[in-house]
Every structure is written in structure tokens, then in C-alpha cells.
Design a protein around this motif. Structure first.
Motif, short mmCIF file in Angstrom:
data_model
loop_
_atom_site.label_atom_id
_atom_site.label_comp_id
_atom_site.label_asym_id
_atom_site.label_seq_id
_atom_site.Cartn_x
_atom_site.Cartn_y
_atom_site.Cartn_z
N ARG A 139 0.82 -1.22 0.00
CA ARG A 139 0.00 0.00 0.00
C ARG A 139 0.85 1.26 0.00
O ARG A 139 0.35 2.37 0.20
CB ARG A 139 -0.95 -0.01 1.21
CG ARG A 139 -2.01 -1.11 1.10
CD ARG A 139 -2.80 -1.27 2.39
NE ARG A 139 -3.65 -0.11 2.68
CZ ARG A 139 -4.82 0.12 2.09
NH1 ARG A 139 -5.26 -0.71 1.18
NH2 ARG A 139 -5.54 1.17 2.41
N LEU A 141 2.72 4.37 -1.27
CA LEU A 141 2.42 5.28 -2.38
C LEU A 141 3.45 5.20 -3.51
O LEU A 141 3.10 5.12 -4.69
CB LEU A 141 2.34 6.73 -1.86
CG LEU A 141 2.10 7.82 -2.88
CD1 LEU A 141 0.72 7.67 -3.52
CD2 LEU A 141 2.23 9.20 -2.25
N SER A 145 2.73 3.64 -7.22
CA SER A 145 2.77 4.42 -8.45
C SER A 145 3.83 3.86 -9.41
O SER A 145 3.66 3.94 -10.63
CB SER A 145 2.93 5.91 -8.19
OG SER A 145 4.04 6.17 -7.43
N PRO A 168 -4.32 3.58 -1.47
CA PRO A 168 -4.98 4.29 -0.37
C PRO A 168 -5.11 5.79 -0.64
O PRO A 168 -6.08 6.42 -0.25
CB PRO A 168 -4.07 4.03 0.84
CG PRO A 168 -2.80 3.46 0.30
CD PRO A 168 -3.09 2.90 -1.05
N LYS A 169 -4.10 6.37 -1.31
CA LYS A 169 -4.27 7.75 -1.75
C LYS A 169 -3.45 8.00 -3.01
O LYS A 169 -2.49 7.29 -3.27
CB LYS A 169 -3.92 8.72 -0.63
CG LYS A 169 -2.47 9.13 -0.44
CD LYS A 169 -2.37 10.03 0.77
CE LYS A 169 -1.43 11.21 0.59
NZ LYS A 169 -0.02 10.93 0.62
N ARG A 170 -3.90 8.96 -3.77
CA ARG A 170 -3.25 9.24 -5.07
C ARG A 170 -2.73 10.66 -5.07
O ARG A 170 -3.37 11.56 -4.54
CB ARG A 170 -4.27 9.09 -6.19
CG ARG A 170 -4.63 7.65 -6.50
CD ARG A 170 -5.94 7.57 -7.23
NE ARG A 170 -7.06 7.58 -6.29
CZ ARG A 170 -7.54 6.49 -5.72
NH1 ARG A 170 -7.03 5.30 -6.01
NH2 ARG A 170 -8.52 6.56 -4.87
N ASP A 171 -1.56 10.84 -5.66
CA ASP A 171 -1.02 12.19 -5.74
C ASP A 171 -0.76 12.57 -7.20
O ASP A 171 -1.10 11.81 -8.12
CB ASP A 171 0.26 12.32 -4.90
CG ASP A 171 1.39 11.46 -5.43
OD1 ASP A 171 1.16 10.72 -6.42
OD2 ASP A 171 2.50 11.50 -4.88
N SER A 174 1.09 9.88 -9.34
CA SER A 174 0.36 8.68 -9.75
C SER A 174 -0.73 9.02 -10.78
O SER A 174 -0.94 8.25 -11.73
CB SER A 174 -0.20 7.94 -8.55
OG SER A 174 -0.64 8.83 -7.57
N TRP A 175 -1.36 10.16 -10.63
CA TRP A 175 -2.34 10.58 -11.64
C TRP A 175 -1.65 10.78 -13.00
O TRP A 175 -2.15 10.34 -14.03
CB TRP A 175 -3.01 11.90 -11.23
CG TRP A 175 -4.17 11.74 -10.28
CD1 TRP A 175 -4.19 12.10 -8.97
CD2 TRP A 175 -5.46 11.19 -10.57
NE1 TRP A 175 -5.42 11.81 -8.41
CE2 TRP A 175 -6.22 11.25 -9.37
CE3 TRP A 175 -6.06 10.65 -11.71
CZ2 TRP A 175 -7.53 10.81 -9.29
CZ3 TRP A 175 -7.37 10.20 -11.63
CH2 TRP A 175 -8.10 10.28 -10.42
N ASP A 201 -10.39 15.77 -7.90
CA ASP A 201 -9.84 15.22 -6.67
C ASP A 201 -9.08 16.30 -5.89
O ASP A 201 -8.54 16.04 -4.82
CB ASP A 201 -8.89 14.08 -7.02
CG ASP A 201 -9.06 12.89 -6.11
OD1 ASP A 201 -10.20 12.67 -5.65
OD2 ASP A 201 -8.07 12.18 -5.87
N VAL A 203 -6.29 17.83 -6.94
CA VAL A 203 -4.84 17.81 -7.15
C VAL A 203 -4.46 18.89 -8.17
O VAL A 203 -5.06 18.97 -9.24
CB VAL A 203 -4.38 16.42 -7.64
CG1 VAL A 203 -2.89 16.41 -7.92
CG2 VAL A 203 -4.73 15.37 -6.61
#
Length: 679
Positions: A139, A141, A145, A168-171, A174-175, A201, A203
Motif C-alpha cells: 500500500r 504510495l 505508483s 490508499p491515496k493518489r497524488d 500517480s495521476w 480530486d 490535485v
DNA sequence: CTAGGGTTAG
């Protein structure tokens, strides 16, 4: 003193810019024993060596450290990754794995996964993934990614999305990986959708995502959205670096806006080889070969050696304008420097073919070791446009038995080769097998080739039946093929009904209107002739002027119709008049139906004599020695009268004359044309 | 406190 050195080791090592100083510090650390005592000293030292790009020294630090920490390994892995050695990253990772200690951490996996992604090595990547999972990084980050990137680079967007959705979370990073992944997978709509989701989102974007977005607009050909991306970059005051600006240049170029592309390029404060290549390929892809070659020279004046991509574009520019001399020198340049790889090989092969040297094209084809289907298809198509249908077929048979196998483009090339050579039986046979044996559904382009083949050979009923049997809606290409068959074979009733269908499709090609007009004229349907002429008049203002190019002694000479500006104009006219007299003695009759103006017959005849292809041929004859082959390139279809005339000229002057028009090659020799007069 | 995302071609 020594103690304080050890204590502040990191800031000191970070600032070392001199190899000698670093070596002294290294020696000092060994002598004092602090290299082995201070926990992170080896890692910092490795990082310091790699900043100076001294990988061997960095390696030897790791080798001589008794129990290196994971940070020491990571330092070297990062160094290897930065200097572009993904294989070495992986082998060091595997070494670490085999030793079993120290345990890898998030950075170790991240860097290793990046290497797998660069190598498109999915199976190694999945090994790394399961290793990371087992140590509890599933998990993380960064690890996630990197995994998304791995799947995206391997073309598996479903796999990428699966990992991405489970994060769990995207920054931003990763986008961006997803956006870029969709662009590379040729799913620009999905790329734009991902960008929008990212914004929803909350970002904030940066230049790198915008690169992906600009590429999506280029791929879509969406000029409006492209401009809005450009505008947003400016509005947000984003730092425009070379990559972002190069993408904008490319985006405008791909949307056919070369003025905008050129303007952005000119204003770039920092340019690299890629920016130059993007500009050059933009000109080439927009048919502006001259500008492309001009920029190639400017690029070198600015101290940049053309890279592979620039050379590909240059070859392609040479193909467009028949510049064999320059194309050959690109070939020579490559042979001196590097292995001939497939893409440039294809471009050069195509260049030889389009410059009229089919045998050189084949020789090059044979020299390329790793052939893909684009290359095969291009070679088959080359035989086709040169009217060598049987050679196209035998190459096709070779391809069929290779590992590659034919695709839809192969069949277009093959069927079009058959139609240029009048190989009707072969056409019927392979068209029939296309779906049955190879599972390739015939498309519009395939039908157009078949209809053309059948119609040329006079099998108009069969051609018409084929059109009627089509599952997909026949497009303009199919109808025009049928119509020109009707015209050639004087099937006026069918011709008139097809002409109506063609007109209803609003063609944007003046040549098609002339064909329609001629069909109506042959059927004596004068009302319709007047109507079509009226539509043609609207076109005349934006009609592409016909021009011809001929290479003489390595220099390219261009001719427009009635081009009186040429220094040798008087001599050219004199030559053409002399040839005209001899041609008439041999039975030549001017075919004034190829002049689409309402003029006196005599004026029409003089106009025919001033067609650009004739000027180019006469110029070629005047300036080359006996026996030299003349290659003329014409941007439009060669006019039927010039075609006749060239046959006579080839006989009178005893020369081989090759004319490439917008459709195919015509090889004239001893009064005969290779196309069998079906042009 | 290191690591993950970017440009051109047949």
C-alpha cells in the motif's frame, strides 16, 4: 577535528564537486576508520561518487563495505538508475535478493520497478511486486505508483488501473502516470478523463501532466482543446521547460498549424535535439519538405547533430520531393555512424522507392535485419506503385510464411499492387482468402482497390455487384473507382448514376469533379456538365497548382505550369517544339480534352506543351548526358496528354523517363509505358 | 530523508 568531520559527513560530501577532493576525503575516512563506524557513511560516499558520475568508485565503496546498509544499496541503485542502466539496477537488486540482507525498503522496490518499467519487463516487475508485497509494501504510495507505471509501460492499462484504484491515496505523480499511460496506449479520451478526475480530486497540475494532456490533444487532432491547454499553461504561470514547449510545438504541428508551431519554437529560450526534430518532422508531416530541409541545416548551424528522428523526417522529406542525392547522403551518414534500425530503414527504403530507385529500395530492405510489418508493407506497396504486381505478390507470399503474417495494410498494398498491374485473377483470389484464411475483415480501402482492379479491366458489372454486396456503406473511394472504370470503358448509363452518387458525397478533390464532368460530357448531359463546372469554379481559387520536380546533377529543379521565370525557358520551349514536330510525324495527336478551360484548340495545345511535367522532362533532357535516366516528380496526376507525349519522347530521344505522380510510377521506355496506359 | 510521472519518427 576528525570527529566533527564524521559528524557533518553528509553536508561535506554533498558539496564536493571535485574528484580529487572526494578521493582525499575517502582516504581519510578509511584511515580514521569512520567509514566503517559511522552508520550512513558508505551510503553518503556512494551518493557523492555517483553525483560525480563515477559509478566504478561508487561500486567499489559498496563492495569494500563489510555490512552495507540498505541505504548504501539504494544509493548505488539510484545512481545506476540515473545514469540510465536499468539492467544494472536489476542485477544489483537480484544480487541483494540472493544475499538476503539487508532487507530492501520502499526505495529499493521503487527504483527496481522503475528499471523493469523502462525495460518493459513485466515478469521481472511482478517478481519485484510479490517481494514488496511480502515485506508489507503493497500500500506504499511510491511502490504503487511505480507499479502503475510498470503496467502502463507494458501496455496493460487494465492492470495499471487495478493498482491505481486500489491505492490508499493518489497524488500528482500517480495521476500523471495514468494520464501518460492512456496517451501511450492511444486512448487520448481516457487520458483527458483521468486529468479531469485528478482536478476534481483537488490535485493541482504541473508541467509534466500538461505534457500528457498536450499529447492527448495532438493525438485527437483537437485544436481547440490544444489551444486551451496552451492557454492554461500560460495563465497558471507554469514554468515552461524544453519538454513542455517541445510538446506544444509538436501538438500544433500535428494539428496542421505550422505557423503556430514555428512561432513557439522561435520563442523557445532553450532548445534541444528533440525540439529541433519535432519541428522538422512537423514540416515533413505537413508536406513542407523544403522547410524541413531548411530547418535541418539551421539545426546543424546551431551545433546540434541530427538524431535518428530528424534523419527519419529528412528521409521522408526527400521522398516527398524526389531528392535522391540528399537521401543517399542520409543513408551514408547512417552507415558511417550506426546500425540501420527498422524505422529509419523503412524511411530510407521508401525514399529510394519514391525517388524511382526500386532496386536500391529492395537492396536496403534485404539489409535490414529486424523487419516489422510496417517495413514489409512498405516494400510491398513500393512494388505496387512501380507497377510490379508479381514482385509484390512474391514478397507477400514470403511475408505470409514469416512469423509476422499479413495485416489489413498488407492487403491494401497487395490489392493496390494488383490493380496497378491489372492482375485480376490474383486480386479475386487473395481478396477472397483475406477474410476466410486470415480473418481480416475487408474495409473500404480494400473494396476500393478491388473495384478499381475490376473496373479498370472492364469487369464493370462484377465491380458493381461487389459494391452492392458490401456490408459497410461504400465511401467516395469505392464510387470514384467505379466511376473512372465507367469512364474508361464508356459505360455511360452506369456512369451517370454513379456520378450522381459521387457528387452527393461532396468530394473535396478537384480531380474528382473533372472526372464527373467528363462522364457527363461523354453522355452528352450538358446541363449536368454546366452544373459541375460551376462547382469547379468555386474550387479554382484554392486549387493546388501543379508542379514538377526533377533532380539534375544532384540539384533539385522545380517547374510550375507555363513557368517562364526559368533561366533556360527559351531553350526548353525550343526543345519541346522540336520534339512536338517529331512526335506528330510518329502519329501523336494532342488530347485537348485534358485542358479544362474554354479556349481555342490551338491555345489548348500550347497549354498542354507548357504543363510542368513537360518542362521538367525537357530540362532533364537538356542537362543530362545520353543514356541518363530522368526522374520527374509531379504533385498531381500526370495529365493524359503528357502521358502520351512522354511515350513518344522516350522513343525519340531513346531515354528512360520515370514519372511519379500522386498515384503511381510511370516508366517510359522505347515508346511504351509500364502502366499499360491505365493511369 | 531517498525513491515514483515528461518531448521527436517509418
Amino acid at each position: 577535528m576528525l570527529h566533527s568531520t564524521m559528524y557533518h559527513l553528509k553536508p561535506i560530501l554533498t558539496s564536493v564537486g571535485n574528484p580529487l577532493t572526494l578521493a582525499r576525503i575517502h582516504a581519510l575516512l578509511i584511515l580514521t576508520g569512520s567509514l566503517s563506524r559511522t552508520p550512513h557513511a558508505p551510503a553518503h560516499l556512494i551518493a557523492a561518487y555517483s553525483r560525480l558520475e563515477d559509478i566504478p568508485a561508487a561500486r567499489s565503496v559498496l563492495r569494500t563495505t563489510s555490512r552495507p546498509s540498505i541505504l548504501a544499496y539504494n544509493s548505488l541503485l539510484i545512481a545506476l538508475s540515473r545514469c540510465g542502466s536499468p539492467h544494472q539496477v536489476l542485477s544489483l537488486y537480484r544480487h541483494l535478493l540472493s544475499v538476503g540482507r539487508p532487507l530492501p525498503d520502499s526505495s529499493t522496490f521503487t527504483v527496481s520497478l522503475k528499471a523493469c518499467a523502462q525495460l518493459s519487463d513485466l515478469s521481472s516487475g511482478e517478481e519485484v511486486r510479490s517481494h514488496a508485497d511480502s515485506l508489507g509494501y503493497s500500500r506504499d504510495l511510491f511502490v504503487c505508483s511505480s507499479l502503475v507505471n510498470l503496467y502502463a509501460k507494458c501496455g496493460d492499462m487494465e492492470g495499471a488501473a487495478e493498482v491505481f484504484d486500489g491505492m490508499p491515496k493518489r497524488d500528482l505523480v500517480s495521476w500523471t502516470t495514468m494520464v501518460t499511460g492512456f496517451v501511450n496506449a492511444r486512448q487520448p479520451v481516457e487520458a483527458i478523463r483521468a486529468y479531469r478526475r485528478m482536478r476534481l480530486d483537488g490535485v493541482e497540475e504541473d508541467g509534466i501532466v500538461m505534457v500528457g494532456l498536450a499529447r492527448a490533444c495532438a493525438e485527437l487532432g483537437d485544436t481547440r482543446m490544444g489551444r486551451s491547454v496552451h492557454g492554461r499553461l500560460i495563465r497558471l504561470g507554469m514554468r515552461m521547460d524544453v519538454v513542455v514547449e517541445t510538446c506544444l510545438v509538436d501538438m500544433y504541428a500535428k494539428n496542421g498549424e505550422m505557423e503556430a508551431a514555428g512561432m513557439i519554437f522561435d520563442r523557445m529560450r532553450c532548445k534541444n535535439v528533440v525540439s529541433w526534430s519535432a519541428l522538422i518532422s512537423g514540416y515533413t508531416q505537413n508536406g513542407l519538405a523544403g522547410d524541413a530541409l531548411q530547418k535541418l541545416i539551421e539545426m546543424q548551424d546551431h551545433g546540434f547533430q541530427p538524431d535518428l528522428v530528424a534523419l527519419v523526417s529528412t528521409s521522408s522529406a526527400c521522398s516527398q520531393i524526389g531528392f535522391l542525392k540528399l537521401g543517399r547522403s542520409v543513408h551514408g551518414f547512417i552507415m558511417r555512424r550506426m546500425e540501420l534500425e527498422c524505422i529509419l530503414g523503412t524511411a530510407l527504403m521508401d525514399m529510394y522507392s519514391k525517388c524511382g530507385s526500386l532496386s536500391s529500395a529492395r537492396a536496403l530492405f534485404d539489409r535490414i535485419s529486424s523487419r516489422d510489418s510496417v517495413l514489409w508493407n512498405a516494400m510491398i506497396a513500393s512494388y505496387g506503385v512501380h507497377g510490379r504486381g508479381r514482385d509484390a505478390l512474391s514478397l507477400f507470399l514470403e511475408m505470409k510464411d514469416s512469423e509476422l503474417g499479413p495485416d489489413d495494410v498488407t492487403f491494401s498494398s497487395l490489392l493496390s499492387a494488383f490493380s496497378h498491374s491489372g492482375l485480376v485473377k490474383e486480386g479475386r483470389y487473395w481478396f477472397g482468402l483475406m477474410k476466410k484464411e486470415f480473418g481480416i475483415e475487408p474495409e473500404e480501402k480494400h473494396y476500393a482497390c478491388m473495384v478499381d482492379l475490376l473496373a479498370r479491366a472492364g469487369h464493370l458489372e462484377e465491380a458493381h455487384r461487389l459494391v452492392q454486396s458490401m456490408v459497410i456503406e461504400p465511401g467516395i473511394g469505392v464510387w470514384v473507382a467505379l466511376l473512372s472504370g465507367c469512364h474508361n470503358h464508356k459505360k455511360l448509363d452506369l456512369g451517370e448514376s454513379i456520378a450522381k452518387k459521387v457528387l452527393d458525397l461532396n468530394p473535396d478533390d478537384l480531380g474528382i469533379y473533372s472526372l464527373v464532368s467528363n462522364v457527363y460530357a461523354a453522355a452528352r448531359n450538358w446541363d449536368k456538365v454546366v452544373e459541375v463546372r460551376r462547382v469547379m469554379k468555386k474550387f479554382r481559387t484554392r486549387k493546388v497548382p501543379g508542379y514538377s520536380l526533377v533532380e539534375v546533377n544532384g540539384k533539385l529543379h522545380g517547374f510550375l505550369m507555363e513557368d517562364k521565370s526559368h533561366p533556360q525557358y527559351e531553350k526548353i520551349v525550343e526543345m519541346l517544339e522540336r520534339l512536338d514536330r517529331e512526335m506528330r510525324k510518329l502519329g501523336y495527336v494532342a488530347r485537348t480534352e485534358f485542358v479544362f478551360h474554354d479556349l481555342e484548340e490551338e491555345v489548348k495545345e500550347r497549354m498542354l506543351c507548357s504543363h510542368s511535367e513537360r518542362l521538367a522532362i525537357a530540362f532533364g533532357l537538356l542537362n543530362t548526358g545520353p543514356g541518363t535516366r530522368i526522374v520527374v516528380i509531379k504533385n498531381l496526376r500526370v495529365c493524359g496528354d503528357c502521358h502520351d507525349a512522354t511515350k513518344f519522347i522516350s522513343m525519340i530521344v531513346n531515354r528512360e523517363i520515370v514519372v511519379r505522380d500522386s498515384k503511381r510510377f510511370h516508366h517510359f521506355r522505347d515508346g511504351v509505358c509500364s502502366c499499360g496506359d491505365y493511369w
